[in-house]
Design a protein around this motif. Structure first.
Motif, PDB file in Angstrom:
ATOM      1  N   TRP A 165       2.510 -21.573 101.223  1.00 36.02           N
ATOM      2  CA  TRP A 165       1.787 -21.787 102.476  1.00 36.02           C
ATOM      3  C   TRP A 165       0.288 -21.908 102.224  1.00 36.02           C
ATOM      4  O   TRP A 165      -0.384 -22.791 102.775  1.00 36.02           O
ATOM      5  CB  TRP A 165       2.083 -20.640 103.424  1.00 36.02           C
ATOM      6  CG  TRP A 165       1.471 -20.756 104.773  1.00 36.02           C
ATOM      7  CD1 TRP A 165       1.899 -21.511 105.825  1.00 36.02           C
ATOM      8  CD2 TRP A 165       0.285 -20.089 105.244  1.00 36.02           C
ATOM      9  NE1 TRP A 165       1.076 -21.360 106.906  1.00 36.02           N
ATOM     10  CE2 TRP A 165       0.075 -20.491 106.587  1.00 36.02           C
ATOM     11  CE3 TRP A 165      -0.594 -19.187 104.667  1.00 36.02           C
ATOM     12  CZ2 TRP A 165      -0.984 -20.023 107.337  1.00 36.02           C
ATOM     13  CZ3 TRP A 165      -1.669 -18.720 105.421  1.00 36.02           C
ATOM     14  CH2 TRP A 165      -1.853 -19.136 106.734  1.00 36.02           C
ATOM     15  N   LEU A 166      -0.258 -21.035 101.366  1.00 40.17           N
ATOM     16  CA  LEU A 166      -1.687 -21.086 101.059  1.00 40.17           C
ATOM     17  C   LEU A 166      -2.048 -22.350 100.275  1.00 40.17           C
ATOM     18  O   LEU A 166      -3.071 -22.984 100.544  1.00 40.17           O
ATOM     19  CB  LEU A 166      -2.094 -19.840 100.268  1.00 40.17           C
ATOM     20  CG  LEU A 166      -2.072 -18.513 101.036  1.00 40.17           C
ATOM     21  CD1 LEU A 166      -2.333 -17.346 100.099  1.00 40.17           C
ATOM     22  CD2 LEU A 166      -3.098 -18.530 102.162  1.00 40.17           C
ATOM     23  N   ILE A 167      -1.215 -22.708  99.303  1.00 36.55           N
ATOM     24  CA  ILE A 167      -1.487 -23.919  98.516  1.00 36.55           C
ATOM     25  C   ILE A 167      -1.458 -25.159  99.406  1.00 36.55           C
ATOM     26  O   ILE A 167      -2.330 -26.034  99.310  1.00 36.55           O
ATOM     27  CB  ILE A 167      -0.464 -24.052  97.370  1.00 36.55           C
ATOM     28  CG1 ILE A 167      -0.657 -22.927  96.360  1.00 36.55           C
ATOM     29  CG2 ILE A 167      -0.606 -25.400  96.675  1.00 36.55           C
ATOM     30  CD1 ILE A 167       0.419 -22.874  95.298  1.00 36.55           C
ATOM     31  N   ALA A 168      -0.464 -25.224 100.298  1.00 34.74           N
ATOM     32  CA  ALA A 168      -0.358 -26.382 101.192  1.00 34.74           C
ATOM     33  C   ALA A 168      -1.567 -26.482 102.113  1.00 34.74           C
ATOM     34  O   ALA A 168      -2.109 -27.577 102.331  1.00 34.74           O
ATOM     35  CB  ALA A 168       0.927 -26.290 102.008  1.00 34.74           C
ATOM     36  N   GLY A 169      -2.004 -25.350 102.670  1.00 34.11           N
ATOM     37  CA  GLY A 169      -3.154 -25.378 103.564  1.00 34.11           C
ATOM     38  C   GLY A 169      -4.434 -25.775 102.863  1.00 34.11           C
ATOM     39  O   GLY A 169      -5.200 -26.617 103.362  1.00 34.11           O
ATOM     40  N   ALA A 170      -4.680 -25.183 101.685  1.00 32.99           N
ATOM     41  CA  ALA A 170      -5.911 -25.498 100.951  1.00 32.99           C
ATOM     42  C   ALA A 170      -5.913 -26.945 100.473  1.00 32.99           C
ATOM     43  O   ALA A 170      -6.919 -27.659 100.598  1.00 32.99           O
ATOM     44  CB  ALA A 170      -6.060 -24.539  99.773  1.00 32.99           C
ATOM     45  N   ALA A 171      -4.790 -27.405  99.933  1.00 35.57           N
ATOM     46  CA  ALA A 171      -4.716 -28.787  99.443  1.00 35.57           C
ATOM     47  C   ALA A 171      -4.810 -29.782 100.595  1.00 35.57           C
ATOM     48  O   ALA A 171      -5.485 -30.820 100.491  1.00 35.57           O
ATOM     49  CB  ALA A 171      -3.421 -29.001  98.664  1.00 35.57           C
ATOM     50  N   GLY A 172      -4.135 -29.491 101.713  1.00 40.33           N
ATOM     51  CA  GLY A 172      -4.191 -30.390 102.855  1.00 40.33           C
ATOM     52  C   GLY A 172      -5.590 -30.500 103.433  1.00 40.33           C
ATOM     53  O   GLY A 172      -6.044 -31.605 103.777  1.00 40.33           O
ATOM     54  N   LEU A 173      -6.296 -29.380 103.528  1.00 40.04           N
ATOM     55  CA  LEU A 173      -7.670 -29.403 104.043  1.00 40.04           C
ATOM     56  C   LEU A 173      -8.587 -30.192 103.121  1.00 40.04           C
ATOM     57  O   LEU A 173      -9.380 -31.023 103.579  1.00 40.04           O
ATOM     58  CB  LEU A 173      -8.179 -27.971 104.210  1.00 40.04           C
ATOM     59  CG  LEU A 173      -9.612 -27.811 104.702  1.00 40.04           C
ATOM     60  CD1 LEU A 173      -9.763 -28.373 106.108  1.00 40.04           C
ATOM     61  CD2 LEU A 173     -10.043 -26.347 104.670  1.00 40.04           C
ATOM     62  N   ALA A 174      -8.478 -29.934 101.814  1.00 38.42           N
ATOM     63  CA  ALA A 174      -9.347 -30.633 100.860  1.00 38.42           C
ATOM     64  C   ALA A 174      -9.080 -32.142 100.847  1.00 38.42           C
ATOM     65  O   ALA A 174     -10.023 -32.949 100.871  1.00 38.42           O
ATOM     66  CB  ALA A 174      -9.147 -30.048  99.468  1.00 38.42           C
ATOM     67  N   LEU A 175      -7.816 -32.524 100.831  1.00 40.44           N
ATOM     68  CA  LEU A 175      -7.485 -33.952 100.825  1.00 40.44           C
ATOM     69  C   LEU A 175      -7.896 -34.625 102.128  1.00 40.44           C
ATOM     70  O   LEU A 175      -8.389 -35.771 102.123  1.00 40.44           O
ATOM     71  CB  LEU A 175      -5.986 -34.138 100.596  1.00 40.44           C
ATOM     72  CG  LEU A 175      -5.456 -33.782  99.205  1.00 40.44           C
ATOM     73  CD1 LEU A 175      -3.945 -33.917  99.162  1.00 40.44           C
ATOM     74  CD2 LEU A 175      -6.106 -34.648  98.135  1.00 40.44           C
ATOM     75  N   GLY A 176      -7.696 -33.934 103.253  1.00 40.71           N
ATOM     76  CA  GLY A 176      -8.070 -34.520 104.533  1.00 40.71           C
ATOM     77  C   GLY A 176      -9.568 -34.725 104.669  1.00 40.71           C
ATOM     78  O   GLY A 176     -10.020 -35.780 105.164  1.00 40.71           O
ATOM     79  N   VAL A 177     -10.349 -33.754 104.219  1.00 38.95           N
ATOM     80  CA  VAL A 177     -11.814 -33.893 104.278  1.00 38.95           C
ATOM     81  C   VAL A 177     -12.274 -35.011 103.346  1.00 38.95           C
ATOM     82  O   VAL A 177     -13.141 -35.826 103.705  1.00 38.95           O
ATOM     83  CB  VAL A 177     -12.481 -32.549 103.907  1.00 38.95           C
ATOM     84  CG1 VAL A 177     -13.992 -32.737 103.753  1.00 38.95           C
ATOM     85  CG2 VAL A 177     -12.192 -31.502 104.971  1.00 38.95           C
TER      86      VAL A 177
END
Length: 324
Positions: free
Chosen positions: A110-122
């Protein structure tokens, strides 16, 4: 605050009642015979009709669903969730043990998905139209269209069978007895966690990309650019606070998807967690264990929604009514 807590408690109680009854109903209409599924076909064929009737009565196989649910609910109020047919142990004990195995897997993915999704989206939103944006969008669309179990099978074949970087499965080495070091458990959990985290990256990344584009087109960003600030500085100083909140809310709401994806991932990697126990209970018609697992997962999803609401109010004071 008191009224909000009371409303949340009432919603939680109603959710638990609805989930438990629906699970009992679905098991009752299932074609699986719990007696035959748990004793095996050979033993069932050699068993006398009297013995089959005794086992069916002991396991409440022929009892009407409302009667079974009423008896279970009366025991559950006193803290007794029943006995698992498959594991021959109290349901609370089985769920607690399996949830303990799945907790670290679910939390890390859950943490990896959130951090990676935020970074890729930005990154994609800040460079709209560039090769970075196109690559991130293509990656997210591909993830959204790919079944989780297929990703898990490919990862298992490539990284475990061909390359040998990770173990083939299980949460501990085969034949291990006694306490297993935490580092060994993390090593066995690493590949399932990475695969499971992929299921939540796409939604967060695409949503964050759109929010980043909106933020960079706002008036305060244009004013910051007029003062000579670059895109990176604008995003760090002015955009992240506005981007973290929606991404965090969406990620907390996706806890249910992470739990659902863990069922497939745990089956592929033979990881002894809550998802694998759910499949075992379903194939064996183990209604008490299925209800216990359903209640545990529903409580996780409810907690995720509550956490999203609390964190939203902490990050954005306007939601608390402090700024009017």
């Amino acid at each position: 605050m008191t009224r909000a807590v009371a409303r949340a408690a009432a919603r939680f109680a109603l959710l638990m009642l609805a989930v438990s009854f629906l699970t009992f109903f679905l098991v009752s209409v299932s074609p699986i015979d719990p007696v035959q599924a748990n004793v095996g076909q050979a033993a069932y064929a050699a068993m006398s009709p009297e013995r089959r009737a005794q086992l069916a009565e002991r396991w409440d196989a022929g009892t009407p669903v409302l009667e079974r649910y009423g008896a279970w609910l009366a025991d559950a109020v006193r803290g007794d969730l029943g006995e698992s047919l498959r594991f021959n142990a109290p349901v609370a004990e089985v769920v607690g043990e399996r949830l303990g195995n799945s907790a670290l897997l679910l939390a890390s993915s859950w943490l990896i998905a959130g951090a990676a999704g935020l970074a890729l989206g930005v990154a994609a939103g800040a460079r709209r139209g560039s090769w970075v944006d196109r690559a991130v969008c293509a990656y997210c669309y591909l993830l959204s269209a790919t079944p989780t179990f297929w990703i898990a099978l490919v990862a298992l074949m490539v990284f475990s069978v061909y390359l040998g970087w990770f173990p083939l499965g299980f949460s501990v080495p085969i034949g291990a007895a006694g306490a297993v070091p935490l580092a060994e458990r993390l090593y066995h959990m690493a590949l399932p966690a990475l695969v499971l985290s992929l299921t939540g990256v796409a939604n967060v990344a695409l949503h964050t990309r759109e929010k980043t584009i909106d933020v960079l087109g706002s008036e305060f960003v244009r004013f910051a650019r007029s003062r000579g600030e670059g895109t990176g500085a604008v995003v760090r100083r002015h955009g992240l606070r506005n981007l973290v909140l929606p991404a965090l809310t969406l990620q907390c709401a996706q806890i249910g998807e992470v739990v659902g994806g863990s069922i497939l991932v745990e089956q592929v990697f033979s990881y002894p967690g809550l998802g694998q126990a759910a499949v075992t209970a379903a194939l064996g018609g183990d209604a008490p264990l299925l209800v216990g697992i359903a209640l545990a997962t529903a409580a996780l999803v409810f907690a995720g929604n509550v956490l999203a609401d609390v964190l939203s109010r902490v990050i954005d004071p306007r939601l608390r009514g402090e700024v009017r």
